[in-house]
Design a protein around this motif. Structure first.
Motif, short mmCIF file in Angstrom:
data_model
loop_
_atom_site.label_atom_id
_atom_site.label_comp_id
_atom_site.label_asym_id
_atom_site.label_seq_id
_atom_site.Cartn_x
_atom_site.Cartn_y
_atom_site.Cartn_z
N LYS A 48 0.87 -1.18 0.00
CA LYS A 48 0.00 0.00 0.00
C LYS A 48 0.90 1.23 0.00
O LYS A 48 1.80 1.33 0.83
N ASP A 49 0.63 2.15 -0.92
CA ASP A 49 1.46 3.35 -1.03
C ASP A 49 1.73 4.03 0.30
O ASP A 49 2.82 4.51 0.56
N ILE A 50 0.68 4.07 1.09
CA ILE A 50 0.81 4.84 2.32
C ILE A 50 1.78 4.20 3.31
O ILE A 50 2.40 4.87 4.12
N ASP A 96 -3.30 5.18 -1.21
CA ASP A 96 -2.74 6.27 -0.40
C ASP A 96 -3.76 6.79 0.62
O ASP A 96 -3.60 7.88 1.16
N SER A 97 -4.78 5.99 0.91
CA SER A 97 -5.77 6.41 1.89
C SER A 97 -5.23 6.26 3.31
O SER A 97 -4.69 5.22 3.68
N VAL A 98 -5.41 7.29 4.13
CA VAL A 98 -4.93 7.21 5.52
C VAL A 98 -5.81 6.25 6.33
O VAL A 98 -5.42 5.83 7.41
N GLU A 148 -7.99 10.26 1.17
CA GLU A 148 -6.83 10.76 0.46
C GLU A 148 -6.60 12.22 0.83
O GLU A 148 -7.56 12.98 0.93
N ILE A 149 -5.33 12.59 1.00
CA ILE A 149 -5.02 13.97 1.34
C ILE A 149 -5.16 14.82 0.08
O ILE A 149 -4.41 14.67 -0.87
N LYS A 150 -6.14 15.71 0.08
CA LYS A 150 -6.41 16.51 -1.11
C LYS A 150 -6.06 17.98 -0.91
O LYS A 150 -6.23 18.80 -1.82
N GLY A 151 -5.60 18.30 0.28
CA GLY A 151 -5.20 19.68 0.53
C GLY A 151 -4.38 19.73 1.80
O GLY A 151 -4.51 18.88 2.67
#
Lengths: 245, 205
Positions: free
Chosen positions: A76-78, B43-45, B178-181
């Motif tokens: 996972k990228d994160i 890339d989701s937290v 996802e971090i969008k800002g």
């Protein structure tokens, strides 16, 4: 035939020995931070058991087999960048000559999960710096030579040098992940100089090096502060530690 | 019978999310949960499964925050200099957004302080800075804090006397985490941050 049996026995003895001495006991001590924030005190470290060697590809492979969510395919990228385990042949295959080489191309998350899986943890900066014996002049010589060398080929863990605590390869083999790598706030995030202290940080103070000649330590701190938790590096591995009762 | 209905509903939900029927059919309940977490972008937290406690003393799983756009930041309630400014900055950002956007956003603050924070200190902070109901504040253990900070790229360090040195960053997360800002530093121009939030909404979040 006798020779063969003898060799087998020898190997057996060797393996048993290696297993029982794979961790080194470190008694309590005090680490004096090289770079200090305002009010930052000396740090008590120990007592604990530290891995004698950095974790090898072979050991990490075993972990990935048992925890396939940490295979390359399931990355996972994160948690790990695209370089994750890129030197492996596939998800569960490693070049035989790399088995005893320290595992690299692993992220902070991966390293942390590995240690957690074996009921251990990553060392903190204070613990790592303390047991690396970096302030010993003898170690410093090796470190500077290593930092200055251009040959980046990773060596087997047995080729590492043993330091005064009995730990192998703390310098000269690979760089190692530490639990609080992101607290190594040197200049990385003080990008906008005078403004940064006030604007970006709370309770901040001037960072002062105790001994400016120790530039090797500065390099380690600078390197750590350049990392992200999903970063991976060709020369970046880890070892684990377990608190002693 | 009842379980079967629930099971079917779960499958229906998954299909609705664009899941392949073959996967859903061959999965048992346990695997369904895994499957749905895999539906998150890489890339989701919300791939973090850490546990937190909010101001109402309720346990909140970090990944359960998925499904709503959020502004998040890390602070600690004893902080006297930067954190109040950070809260002020978030309020300014919210005020600049069109109402139909801002009313959909929830604000979540996570404490660095895993040693001394509790629901009382969280509530005091909330009332001191007059944070409305769409603000939540949480504390967690050391490991939860370090994982979240690592995922966000927030640097911090505990100092003697319980203060923390930390970077001040505010993030906007879309529904899938996802971090969008991102707004770095304090009291800076927030036009770009506001624009990023708005454009994320225009793209259907």
């Amino acid at each position: 035939m006798k020779l063969l049996i003898g060799l087998l026995l020898l190997q057996f003895v060797f393996e048993v020995n290696a297993k029982t001495s794979s961790e080194v006991y470190i008694k309590e001590g005090t680490y004096s931070p090289f770079f200090r924030d305002k009010n930052e005190p000396d740090v008590k470290v120990g007592k604990f058991w530290v891995d004698k060697y950095p974790v090898t590809n072979q050991e990490f492979l075993k972990f990935v087999r048992l925890n396939p969510e940490w295979s390359r395919t399931n990355r996972k990228d994160i948690f790990a960048g695209s370089g994750y385990l890129k030197h492996w042949l596939s998800d569960f295959v490693v070049h035989s000559h790399q088995l005893k080489v320290p595992v690299s191309n692993v992220s902070w998350f991966a390293a942390r999960k590995y240690c957690e899986f074996y009921k251990k943890r990553l060392l903190t900066i204070a613990e790592w710096e303390y047991v690396s014996d970096a302030q010993n002049p003898k170690a410093l010589e090796l470190i500077l030579k290593w930092y200055g060398s251009t040959d980046q080929k990773l060596q087997s863990v047995s080729r590492g040098q043993t330091n005064s605590y009995g730990l192998v390869g703390m310098h000269g083999l690979i760089w190692e992940w530490v639990e609080d790598f992101s607290s190594a706030i040197v200049s990385g995030d003080s990008r906008s100089s005078n403004e940064a202290n006030g604007a970006l940080f709370c309770g901040s103070g001037a960072l002062k090096a105790k001994d400016p000649s120790q530039y090797a330590t500065f390099m380690r701190f600078a390197y750590r502060s350049s990392l992200k938790a999903n970063s991976t590096g060709l020369n970046l591995g880890f070892r684990c530690v377990k608190d002693a009762e | 019978m009842k379980t079967k209905i629930i099971f079917n509903i779960l499958i229906a939900l998954l299909l609705w999310n664009g899941f392949a029927a073959s996967i859903a059919n061959s999965c048992e309940k346990h695997n369904l949960a895994v499957a749905s977490s895999q539906a998150l972008p890489g890339d989701s937290v919300y791939q973090l499964h850490s546990s937190w406690t909010d101001q109402a003393n309720a346990t909140v799983k970090f990944d359960s925050l998925a499904g709503k756009p959020r502004i998040i930041a890390m602070v600690y309630t004893k902080c006297k200099s930067a954190c109040p400014l950070l809260v002020h900055d978030i309020k300014k950002t919210i005020a600049k957004l069109p109402k139909e956007v801002s009313e959909k956003i929830h604000i979540d603050l996570f404490s660095f302080d895993s040693d001394e924070e509790n629901s009382v200190s969280l509530n005091e902070f909330k009332s001191k800075y007059e944070l409305s109901d769409n603000w939540s504040i949480y504390y967690g253990n050391k490991s939860s804090v370090s994982e979240l900070a690592a995922v966000l790229g927030v640097q911090y360090k505990k100092l003697d006397g319980g203060e923390y040195v930390h970077s001040n960053v505010v993030y906007f997360l879309n529904e899938s985490g996802e971090i969008k800002g991102k707004q770095e530093g304090l009291g800076r121009d927030n036009n770009e941050f506001v624009r990023n939030i708005e454009s994320s909404f225009k793209k259907g979040n």
